[in-house]
Design a protein around this motif. Structure first.
Motif, PDB file in Angstrom:
ATOM      1  N   ASP A  61       0.860  -1.183   0.000  1.00  0.00           N
ATOM      2  CA  ASP A  61       0.000   0.000   0.000  1.00  0.00           C
ATOM      3  C   ASP A  61       0.902   1.241   0.000  1.00  0.00           C
ATOM      4  O   ASP A  61       1.044   1.936   1.001  1.00  0.00           O
ATOM      5  N   TRP A  99       0.807   4.171  -1.424  1.00  0.00           N
ATOM      6  CA  TRP A  99       0.285   5.531  -1.353  1.00  0.00           C
ATOM      7  C   TRP A  99      -0.043   5.970   0.063  1.00  0.00           C
ATOM      8  O   TRP A  99       0.042   7.144   0.382  1.00  0.00           O
ATOM      9  N   SER A 100      -0.390   5.043   0.930  1.00  0.00           N
ATOM     10  CA  SER A 100      -0.751   5.446   2.292  1.00  0.00           C
ATOM     11  C   SER A 100       0.245   4.989   3.352  1.00  0.00           C
ATOM     12  O   SER A 100       0.144   5.411   4.501  1.00  0.00           O
ATOM     13  N   ASP A 101       1.202   4.146   2.996  1.00  0.00           N
ATOM     14  CA  ASP A 101       2.189   3.664   3.961  1.00  0.00           C
ATOM     15  C   ASP A 101       3.552   4.275   3.636  1.00  0.00           C
ATOM     16  O   ASP A 101       4.270   3.795   2.765  1.00  0.00           O
ATOM     17  N   THR A 148       7.029   2.391   3.067  1.00  0.00           N
ATOM     18  CA  THR A 148       7.416   1.741   1.812  1.00  0.00           C
ATOM     19  C   THR A 148       8.067   2.709   0.816  1.00  0.00           C
ATOM     20  O   THR A 148       8.655   2.257  -0.164  1.00  0.00           O
TER      21      THR A 148
END
Length: 171
Positions: free
Chosen positions: A74, A76-78, A81
């Motif tokens: 994920d 875009w939200s994490d 990463t």
């Protein structure tokens, strides 16, 4: 029937000095080749063939790893990463740029310099991507709240700019 006429390979005495590589005696591609000649030369054993293919093939592997990571994680939200994505992007850019630089470097003396300017920049960008990933994932816990950790990535950016500039200037 379709047939390719592979360009003739040259001896070091047959190419201008700007195209000479240290310790390479033979296997030079024709200077001032067209882009099509450069691409066709990928399929004959010259002094650049292994260098080109050993950079070009890993490009696709790392691109596959990048796309698989984007698919699974994920991103875009994490924000944890993001350094991984930056590193994988640099892993794709560097070998692709290097393979292109070595492929098209015989088009002209100016093209040779431009190709290797991009090659140096891509290598420095890979170094920066590695530094970002190292800073995010591999720093010892005791170093995290330190001035060294705070300045690690900014110094890596400065190193990227300076090393690229000096490498290009040396040509």
């Amino acid at each position: 029937m379709l047939s390719w006429k592979l360009p003739r390979l040259l001896h070091i005495t047959q190419v201008p000095k700007v195209f000479h590589e240290e310790s390479i005696i033979t296997g030079y591609r024709q200077p001032w080749s067209t882009a099509a000649d450069c691409v066709i030369s990928l399929f004959q054993m010259s002094n650049e063939t292994l260098n080109i293919w050993t950079h070009f093939l890993p490009t696709w592997y790392f691109l596959w790893k990048l796309l698989a990571s984007l698919w699974v994680l994920d991103v875009w939200s994490d924000s944890y990463t993001w350094p991984l994505v930056v590193f994988l992007v640099s892993c794709c850019i560097y070998p692709f740029t290097s393979s292109c630089a070595h492929t098209f470097s015989v088009m002209s003396t100016k093209a040779r310099h431009i190709c290797f300017f991009f090659d140096y920049g891509a290598l420095s960008l890979y170094s920066l991507g590695s530094a970002i990933a190292y800073s995010a994932y591999s720093f010892p816990d005791t170093w995290l709240p330190s001035v060294f950790h705070d300045w690690y990535v900014p110094i890596a950016v400065v190193n990227t700019v300076i090393s690229t500039g000096l490498s290009c200037y040396s040509r």
